[in-house]
Each structure stands twice: as structure tokens, then as C-alpha cells.
Write a protein that holds these residues in place. Structure first.
Motif, PDB file in Angstrom:
ATOM      1  N   GLY A 189       0.813  -1.204   0.000  1.00 23.58           N
ATOM      2  CA  GLY A 189       0.000   0.000   0.000  1.00 23.58           C
ATOM      3  C   GLY A 189       0.846   1.254   0.000  1.00 23.58           C
ATOM      4  N   GLY A 192       2.108   1.944  -3.330  1.00 26.03           N
ATOM      5  CA  GLY A 192       1.081   2.214  -4.334  1.00 26.03           C
ATOM      6  C   GLY A 192       0.952   1.127  -5.370  1.00 26.03           C
ATOM      7  N   TYR A 214      -4.761  -2.694   3.662  1.00 20.75           N
ATOM      8  CA  TYR A 214      -4.146  -2.312   2.388  1.00 20.75           C
ATOM      9  C   TYR A 214      -4.708  -0.982   1.886  1.00 20.75           C
ATOM     10  CZ  TYR A 214      -3.277  -2.239  -2.636  1.00 20.75           C
ATOM     11  OH  TYR A 214      -2.937  -1.850  -3.904  1.00 20.75           O
ATOM     12  N   TYR A 218      -2.653   2.523   1.464  1.00 21.85           N
ATOM     13  CA  TYR A 218      -2.623   3.138   0.133  1.00 21.85           C
ATOM     14  C   TYR A 218      -3.075   4.600   0.227  1.00 21.85           C
ATOM     15  CZ  TYR A 218      -3.406   3.412  -4.963  1.00 21.85           C
ATOM     16  OH  TYR A 218      -3.372   3.763  -6.297  1.00 21.85           O
ATOM     17  N   HIS A 223      -1.600   8.029  -2.410  1.00 22.55           N
ATOM     18  CA  HIS A 223      -1.781   7.556  -3.786  1.00 22.55           C
ATOM     19  C   HIS A 223      -3.201   7.847  -4.266  1.00 22.55           C
ATOM     20  CE1 HIS A 223       2.116   5.662  -3.576  1.00 22.55           C
ATOM     21  NE2 HIS A 223       1.747   4.961  -2.510  1.00 22.55           N
ATOM     22  N   PHE A 228      -6.479   2.781  -7.672  1.00 17.54           N
ATOM     23  CA  PHE A 228      -6.480   1.683  -6.695  1.00 17.54           C
ATOM     24  C   PHE A 228      -6.941   0.395  -7.367  1.00 17.54           C
ATOM     25  CE2 PHE A 228      -8.664  -0.818  -3.387  1.00 17.54           C
ATOM     26  CZ  PHE A 228      -7.676  -0.886  -2.420  1.00 17.54           C
TER      27      PHE A 228
END
Length: 343
Positions: A189, A192, A214, A218, A223, A228
Motif C-alpha cells: 500500500g 502504491g 491495504y 494506500y 496515492h 487503486f
């Protein structure tokens, strides 16, 4: 949600212990990937193993061959054992596949569930975690920069080295495969990187906290959520009739579970485990098209998936059975799932 197939390249093993030739299985695999492309599946992944019961030790070679007989399907590893590989060479190999396939290559990095590659390539198992973390960071940097300087513990230093060739668009698609540890998902995460969760036992709902870890890691790393991506990898096999498919596949699947389990101290695999796995709350997607579509949709709703990977060759079902399973996945299951998700 993308729909595709993962394989390990299992070799058929007869009752008297005779093992199918790797040459025959590799030819079959290329035919199977060609069919996946024809029926409109989104991706294919092949694992790396260094054992007598698996045909593939170099996924990138198989993917390069597959690139020449396919047009649309994404082609990746599932996984490349990064801990015992050289990130420079691994990037170069997959960038080459990416160029051959016109941008369809993917590299999925993982630590692997077997350890044969460590002594084979001179790595110390005591460095299991540290090797993966250092090499993953280097691989990400190589993907971002053509010329790099880098110094670590496990690989010779790089001083203004140009890493060639470069992937299409100078950006190789990379995933990280994880099992059940929070540290693994948090690391991915923060970087990214898309994550593929291997759900190969128990109740899939038990993995929900890992998905949450996670996603939070992230987001916390800043990010873009529009980029995603998260997937699951689950043992699967499809047929025209649910019971007939389950009955055919059980001895094939159980034999492989017992072969692996023998070296890991597992008790013999039982039909009750198999039947529970096939139930609504189990980890197996084995049966007819309607059952499979329903369960895949449930996984999507549970985890917010962007990718579902059916691990379809556990125990090496017969090639003609594999071909039929692929047809059903592409022509029936995928259509049902896509229709439901596009409502």
C-alpha cells in the motif's frame, strides 16, 4: 472487474508416480492461453517453480511465446519469486515481453510458497523478508527511472546504470502477491502497488481486515484512489454439470493437496473439506457456470475487487477438461459477471 486465469503449470502424475513431460504440458499451456484470448478473458498469469511436479521455472519465456499467438489478453507472472531473483534482470525480461506483446505484459512479484529457488540461486532463507523488501524497492525504482544509482545489502551496487530495454510507455505494470500478513499488505500500500490476495483456504470473509489495512495504507501514502487496484486468486474449476465437475475434480485436487501437504505436515485432504470449500462461505469456486458467477460476484461485493483470478490447474486436470473449463469461464461465467456488474 477484470476476469482471468492463473496457473502454476502443474504436471500430471499417474497413480504409479509417472510424471507428465514438461514439454507436453508447455505445449498444452500455450493452447490454453490462446483459447483464453479467443473467449475474451482479460488476463493470464503463470507461476515460477523449481520442482519436478511443475513445468514452469521461467514465466517470462512462456509469456513471450504466448504473446505471439494472442492479441488482447494481458500476460503476467503469478508469481515471479522476487526474493531469489535479480530485479535488474527480471525487469529487463518483462520489459522485453511487454515490447513483444505491445504493452500487455505484467510482473507480479511475490515471495513464493516454496523455497527451492533460494538454495538454487544462492540466497539464504534466513534473509527471507529482508531480501523481498530490498528487491521490491529496487524493482520499483528501476520501473520509475531508466538510469539509476543504488546500494543495498544483497546485490552489487549500481552506479549510474542504464536499465534497458524499457517497457512500453516506460511503465511496466507491476502487482504484489500476498498471503495473510498485515506487514505485506501495508508495504504494498505504501508503494502504491496493486495487490493480489491468495485466498486458498478457510472463509474468504476472514480476509476483510487485510483488505482494509491495504486500502488504508494506500490512502495514507497519498496515492490516487482512482488508480487503486486489488484482486483475489482462488482455486477454481468449471464444468457443464456441478456434481459431475466436482466429482471429477476432487481426486485430482486432493492428490495435489496431499503431495504438498506431505512435506508440510498437513493431514490427508478430505472430501468434507472440499465440499465446504465449494459452499457459499468456502474458498473454492468449483462447479457450473451459475454457481461460479454467483460466487465471483459475491467476492466482488465483499472486497471491492478490480480483478478476479481463477487458479485453474491445481493437480493438473486433463487438457481437454482445462479447455472446456476455459470455454465456460469466457463464454458463460464472464458474461454473467459482467452483466451483473454493469447494471
Amino acid at each position: 472487474m477484470e476476469l482471468g486465469i492463473g496457473m502454476f503449470g502443474d504436471l500430471q502424475i499417474s497413480a504409479n508416480g509417472e510424471i507428465q513431460s514438461a514439454q507436453q504440458r508447455l505445449q498444452e499451456i500455450i493452447e490454453e492461453i490462446k483459447l483464453m484470448d479467443q473467449v475474451g478473458l482479460d488476463f493470464y498469469g503463470i507461476g515460477e517453480h523449481h520442482r519436478p511436479d511443475y513445468a514452469v521455472s521461467a514465466p517470462e519465456i512462456v509469456l513471450a511465446a504466448a504473446a505471439t499467438v494472442t492479441k488482447n489478453i494481458k500476460l503476467g507472472s503469478a508469481v515471479s519469486v522476487l526474493s531469489s531473483s535479480d530485479p535488474v534482470k527480471l525487469y529487463q525480461s518483462f520489459a522485453t515481453v511487454d515490447l513483444i506483446s505491445n504493452g500487455r505484459a505484467e510482473l507480479m512479484a511475490g515471495r513464493g510458497s516454496f523455497i527451492e529457488s533460494f538454495p538454487l540461486y544462492g540466497q539464504n532463507l534466513a534473509d527471507y523478508d529482508a531480501l523481498f523488501e530490498e528487491k521490491l524497492n529496487l524493482l520499483v525504482k528501476i520501473n520509475e527511472q531508466e538510469t539509476i544509482s543504488w546500494k543495498g545489502k544483497f546485490r552489487p551496487e549500481l552506479k549510474e546504470q542504464q536499465i534497458l530495454p524499457r517497457a512500453v510507455g516506460n511503465n511496466l505494470k507491476m502487482w504484489v502477491a500476498v498471503g495473510g500478513t498485515p506487514a505485506s499488505v501495508v508495504r504494498a500500500g505504501k508503494l502504491g502497488l496493486p495487490v493480489m490476495f491468495a485466498i486458498i483456504g478457510g472463509n474468504p470473509e476472514q480476509f476483510q481486515p487485510l483488505f482494509d489495512y491495504y486500502k488504508q495504507a494506500y490512502e495514507d501514502a497519498g496515492h490516487e484512489m482512482s488508480k487503486f487496484q486489488v484482486g483475489v486468486h482462488m482455486h477454481a474449476f468449471f464444468g457443464d454439470d456441478s456434481k459431475a465437475t466436482a466429482d471429477y475434480y476432487y481426486p485430482v485436487y486432493a492428490a495435489q493437496m496431499d503431495r504438498i501437504g506431505k512435506s508440510r505436515g498437513w493431514p490427508p485432504f478430505q472430501r468434507g473439506q472440499y465440499d465446504f470449500g465449494r459452499s457459499k462461505h468456502g474458498h473454492l469456486i468449483i462447479g457450473d457456470a451459475n454457481e461460479a458467477a454467483e460466487k465471483i460476484i459475491m467476492m466482488h461485493e465483499l472486497f471491492g475487487l478490480t480483478r478476479f483470478s481463477a487458479h485453474m490447474d491445481v493437480g493438473a486436470p486433463a487438457h481437454h477438461q482445462m479447455m472446456r473449463s476455459i470455454e465456460i469461464f469466457g463464454e458463460k461465467i464472464a458474461l454473467q459477471v459482467r452483466k451483473a456488474l454493469n447494471k
